[in-house]
Enzyme design. Structure first.
Site, short mmCIF file in Angstrom:
data_model
loop_
_atom_site.label_atom_id
_atom_site.label_comp_id
_atom_site.label_asym_id
_atom_site.label_seq_id
_atom_site.Cartn_x
_atom_site.Cartn_y
_atom_site.Cartn_z
N SER A 1 -9.81 1.91 3.03
CA SER A 1 -8.93 2.62 2.14
C SER A 1 -7.92 1.74 1.40
O SER A 1 -7.30 2.19 0.43
CB SER A 1 -8.15 3.67 2.93
OG SER A 1 -7.30 3.05 3.87
N SER B 1 -10.06 -0.45 7.21
CA SER B 1 -9.46 -0.26 5.88
C SER B 1 -8.79 -1.48 5.27
O SER B 1 -8.40 -1.45 4.11
CB SER B 1 -8.44 0.89 5.92
OG SER B 1 -9.09 2.12 5.87
N LYS C 1 0.85 -1.20 0.00
CA LYS C 1 0.00 0.00 0.00
C LYS C 1 0.88 1.25 0.00
O LYS C 1 1.96 1.25 0.61
CB LYS C 1 -0.90 -0.04 1.24
CG LYS C 1 -1.98 1.02 1.29
CD LYS C 1 -2.87 0.83 2.53
CE LYS C 1 -3.95 1.89 2.63
NZ LYS C 1 -4.82 1.72 3.81
#
Lengths: 476, 94
Positions: A144, A168, A68
């Site tokens: 997210s 997330s 990420k």
């Protein structure tokens, strides 16, 4: 054979690597062509810079992990999908990245898309445009960590890392039909994770199955002197928890999670999951987590207050974007006004408000006290129960654009995941069904602090007795 | 409860320049969000102590021993403006 390496799990590939049947480069090139083919549609990854960067970030060994964009990778762009960090190349590796390299694996040459600074539940707040759900490109992948979840779901990654502050990892895993684990707070070092809310953030694995989740946890867990909130407890071999008999496991079903707002199809799938586990001898009992309805409001005070403080460092001086002005204060204000996206500004201002003179007691201090009550609800249940089982999200993936102009509605999509962050307990999401429109549904299992093993035992038992994890989206 | 004036005041505290229209939209949106957050007022928290971390730790200490730091040039390599070994900012004193 090579063509389909991307569709395998990490533990399957690991075996072939050990037998010398394949090389790490084969996996990388299989993934690269897969990404080239599908990512124009899915947008799980950030575009590669035109010029290759120097540094050791490109060495491929073992099974590459997709990372990420908020986890620092030495020598390779880490921008939190924000204009304000545009061009940032970390001079060091996050501890999790170091551990991945030490384990003989490597990081993929692409970073995964995310909501700017992890602010969001749909991966629509990114400077790189929204990620699409591989199961239906008009839907969001959740967020997210939507890029990581979509990459794993579309076989553009073998396994990935995400971060979870209020859901997330788990909510996008649920929306994309993959496995996502938020470890206990303190189990995995946060050093090198660009902070959103320091008392809630945890890095965790997003994988194709439970086995891979346990494998990646073996690699990334453990105490780190560079993170004073990481906990110095021995790390078990999580794969040993897989295959353990779950007969007699005591599992609580909190009634507050099955109220209005829960989609009937999600409810039916979770009930079916309960029935299949019951057949394996798991004992279920309805329980109560009394303060559940307060979790979202508590979270949006605490998380934004911590974010407003953490994001003060982005001022155009040390890294990233800087706007022009002759006066220092105006330079700060313009840089932040132009560099942060809409949701980031909304959260920083909300958090600053909650901490400001005259509102601190009414908002921030009150939220910390209600957090205590939420945590105590869990503490008392875990005296009696091994795990708690719930839906991961109240609905399956929603449409791109559906909630983007209504922040409050967006915030409520994390209603079932937020409590685990407030209480610091571990939680997993694993696939447990499909809606009639063919969208994945996720099952969430929570356990006491540092009892990830119980989660793995229960999740693995469910997975091995169902076929949901084997389903793949039809993208091509 | 929260109006445009408060939004502009808080934005200044947070060192964020807002456009006129942004401040309007934010005061409506933050009004809605705070209206929802007001739910917390129902809860009796009289005898409850606050939780700032889920796993309570206190006084995490380490030896104050020097360790190698990052090379200056690698840290400065991300600076929008620099001179020598320093970050460059607009002049702050006359």
């Amino acid at each position: 054979m090579n063509k389909k390496l991307y569709s395998l799990s990490a533990h399957e590939l690991d075996e072939s690597l050990k037998n010398n049947a394949i090389k790490s480069e084969d996996i990388c090139s299989a993934l690269e062509s897969r990404i080239k083919e599908l990512d124009p549609k899915v947008n799980a990854y950030l575009k590669r810079p035109k010029e290759p960067l120097s540094g050791d970030a490109f060495v491929s060994t073992g099974i590459p992990v997709a990372i990420k964009d908020n986890i620092c990778t030495k020598g390779f762009y880490t921008q939190c999908c924000s204009r304000i960090l545009e061009g940032f190349i970390p001079p060091y590796d996050a501890t999790v990245i170091k551990k991945i390299k030490e384990s003989g694996h490597s990081c993929l040459k692409f970073k995964t898309n995310m909501d700017e600074f992890a602010f969001g539940s749909s991966t629509e707040n990114s400077f790189s445009g929204p990620t699409r759900n591989p199961w239906n490109l008009s839907c969001v992948p959740g967020g997210s960590s939507g890029g990581s979840a979509a990459a794993v779901a579309s076989d553009e990654a073998i396994w990935a890392l995400g971060s979870d502050t209020g859901g997330s990892i788990r909510q996008p895993a649920s929306f994309c039909g993959v496995v996502g684990l938020k470890p206990t707070y303190g189990r995995v070092s946060r050093f090198g994770l660009i902070a959103f809310a320091s008392s809630l953030d945890q890095i965790g694995p997003i994988t194709k199955d439970i086995y891979d989740s346990a494998l990646l946890m073996n690699i990334i867990s453990g105490y780190d002197p560079n993170d004073s909130t990481s906990i110095n407890l021995p790390v078990p071999n999580y794969t040993k928890a897989l295959g353990k008999d779950v007969k007699g496991f005591k599992v609580g079903i909190p009634k507050e999670y099955f109220v209005e707002g829960l989609d009937p199809e999600v409810k039916a799938s979770v009930e079916e999951a309960i029935n299949s586990l019951r057949k394996l001898g798991v004992d279920f009992k309805e329980v109560s987590l009394r303060h559940t309805e307060y979790a979202v409001p508590v979270y949006y005070i605490i998380a934004t207050a911590e974010a407003s403080s953490n994001l003060a460092r982005f001022d155009g001086v040390q890294y990233g974007f800087r706007s022009k002005d002759v006066n220092l204060i105006d330079m700060y204000k313009k840089t932040r006004g132009e560099g942060f996206g809409e949701e980031a500004k909304r959260r920083i201002i909300l958090g600053t408000f909650a901490l400001s003179h005259g509102y601190y007691d009414a908002y921030y201090l009150r939220a910390l006290k209600v957090r205590t009550l939420i945590k105590e609800d869990f503490d008392s249940l875990f005296k009696e129960f091994d795990c708690i089982l719930t839906p991961t999200a109240p609905t399956a993936a929603f449409k791109v654009g559906e909630k983007v102009n209504d922040p409050l509605k967006m915030y409520l999509s994390d209603i079932y995941t937020i409590s685990a962050n407030l209480a610091g307990i571990p939680g997993i999401s694993l696939p447990c069904g499909l809606t009639k429109h063919g969208m994945p549904i996720g099952l969430q299992i929570l356990a006491r602090h540092f009892e990830e093993e119980k989660i793995f035992s229960l999740a693995y038992a469910f997975e091995q007795n169902t076929e949901w994890h084997k389903l793949k989206p039809k993208l091509t | 409860m929260i109006d445009k004036k408060i939004v502009e005041y808080v934005a200044n505290l947070a060192r964020i320049e807002l456009k006129e229209k942004e401040a309007d939209v934010l005061s409506t949106q933050l009004g809605d969000i705070l209206g929802f957050i007001d739910k917390l007022k129902e809860v009796n928290v009289d005898k409850v102590s606050p939780t700032s971390h889920a796993i309570s730790l206190s006084n995490v200490l380490r030896e104050d021993s020097p360790k190698e730091s990052l090379p200056v040039n690698s840290v400065l390599s991300n600076a929008p403006l620099k001179r020598g070994n320093f970050f460059l900012v607009p002049k702050v004193i006359e």
